[in-house]
Design an enzyme around this catalytic site. Sequence first.
Site: not given
Ligand SMILES: [Zn+2]
Length: 139
Positions: A10, A114, A122
Site C-alpha cells: 500500500h 492493493h 483505488k
Molecule cells: Zn491501500
Amino acid sequence: MRRIRYIVIHCSAGQPTSTMAGVRAHWAKLGWDRPGYHKMILADGEVLELSKDERFTYGAKGFNANSIHICYMGGVDKDGKTPKDTRTPAQKATMEQLVKEYMLKYPKAQILGHKDFKGVKKACPSFEVKDWLKEIHLA
Ligand SMILES: [Zn+2]
C-alpha cells in the site's frame, strides 16, 4: 494462527513527509479500532511495526483475515491528489527486504498491490507491484 494468502503493498495516499500521527488521526476518524497496516515504511527507510502479524489489520476490505499489509509513506504527487510512485531509494530498499522476509515466513502467499484485488477502485500503491517484483528479481 492466521492463514496468510496475501502480502499486500500500500501507499499512505499522502506525501513522503506525512506523519504517522496524521495517518492515525485519519483512522480514528473512520472509527477504526486497529491499524490499517502491519508495517509502515517512512521516507528514510525506517520501519514502524503497527501491528503484530498474528492480528489482522484494515488494509483491504474483504481480505484482511488472510493478509499482511505493508505501506510506504507517500504515494501522491505534490498537487495532493495525483497518484505517484514517490518511494525514496531507502523506502524501496526496506520494502524489498520486508517482502523477502515475508516470502520466507509465508512461502505460499501472493504478493500484490492493493489495487490488484478485484473490484478495488483505488490507485494504491501508485505503482505496479508485478513490475517492481520483476525489477528486483522476485518474480
Ligand atoms: Zn491501500
